[in-house]
Design an enzyme around this catalytic site. Structure first.
Site, PDB file in Angstrom:
ATOM      1  N   ASN A  79       0.821  -1.202   0.000  1.00 23.10           N
ATOM      2  CA  ASN A  79       0.000   0.000   0.000  1.00 23.10           C
ATOM      3  C   ASN A  79       0.863   1.263   0.000  1.00 23.10           C
ATOM      4  OD1 ASN A  79      -2.357   1.643   0.259  1.00 23.10           O
ATOM      5  ND2 ASN A  79      -3.350   0.010   1.422  1.00 23.10           N
ATOM      6  N   HIS A 109      22.174  -0.003  13.897  1.00 23.31           N
ATOM      7  CA  HIS A 109      23.388   0.750  14.202  1.00 23.31           C
ATOM      8  C   HIS A 109      23.920   0.337  15.565  1.00 23.31           C
ATOM      9  CE1 HIS A 109      22.430   3.328  10.793  1.00 23.31           C
ATOM     10  NE2 HIS A 109      21.188   3.307  11.239  1.00 23.31           N
ATOM     11  N   GLY A 136      -1.399  -1.146   8.593  1.00 20.96           N
ATOM     12  CA  GLY A 136      -0.838   0.170   8.302  1.00 20.96           C
ATOM     13  C   GLY A 136      -0.011   0.715   9.453  1.00 20.96           C
ATOM     14  N   THR A 159       8.959  -6.572  17.524  1.00 20.34           N
ATOM     15  CA  THR A 159      10.256  -6.704  18.172  1.00 20.34           C
ATOM     16  C   THR A 159      10.672  -8.155  18.382  1.00 20.34           C
ATOM     17  OG1 THR A 159       9.231  -6.608  20.349  1.00 20.34           O
ATOM     18  CG2 THR A 159       9.953  -4.516  19.395  1.00 20.34           C
TER      19      THR A 159
END
Length: 170
Positions: A79, A109, A136, A159
């Site tokens: 989308n 990082h 979304g 996560t």
């Protein structure tokens, strides 16, 4: 060994390397051509970057880092305004729906400020199984696997790995 070769091997790499910056610029320009005038004809500017793809629809606003690490199956819908940071591979299975503004991040990082300042990066692949729905605004973090038939709720940060048939609400 080049920084690009290190990146695709899954080793630490320097994200501010000139070659990598030029590769990201080329991907950004390809995305911009499609996003400015979305059509099946202009979709080729993006799909020619991909490692592989089946039948798919990509709505305008799509962005990727390189494209070369993206593998997309059949019957995939991406989308509006999705972002795929593909320093490592992103594998998307068949019959996948990705909601507007969803982001898939393979790059990360170091936690040490001096290493971040020097441009050091590392990445871990993302795998999305078959028949997955990503709501979304969801954010998929590096190294995540989402198994078949899972649903990721809108606006969640994923996560951990998501099991087959699981409904993930963060």
């Amino acid at each position: 060994m080049t920084e690009f070769e290190k990146m695709i091997r899954g080793e630490s790499f320097n994200g501010i390397d000139t070659d990598l910056r030029l590769r990201r610029e080329a991907a950004r320009l390809a995305c911009a051509k499609f996003n400015a005038h979305p059509s099946k004809g202009n979709l080729r500017h993006i799909t020619r970057l991909f490692a592989e793809f089946g039948s798919l629809v990509i709505e305008p606003g799509f962005q990727c880092d390189y494209g070369s690490q993206i593998h997309i199956g059949e019957n995939v819908y991406i989308n509006f305004h999705c972002v795929f940071l593909d320093s490592a591979t992103i594998h998307i299975g068949d019959n996948v729906l990705i909601g507007p503004g969803a982001h898939l991040y393979t790059v990360d990082h170091p936690r040490e400020a001096n290493l971040r300042a020097a441009g050091e990066c590392f990445s871990r692949p993302i795998t999305v199984g078959n028949n997955v729905w990503i709501g979304g605004g969801a954010k998929i973090l590096p190294g995540i696997t989402i198994d078949d038939n899972a649903i990721i709720a809108a606006n969640t940060v994923v996560t951990r790995n998501v099991q087959e048939n699981e409904r993930y609400f963060g």
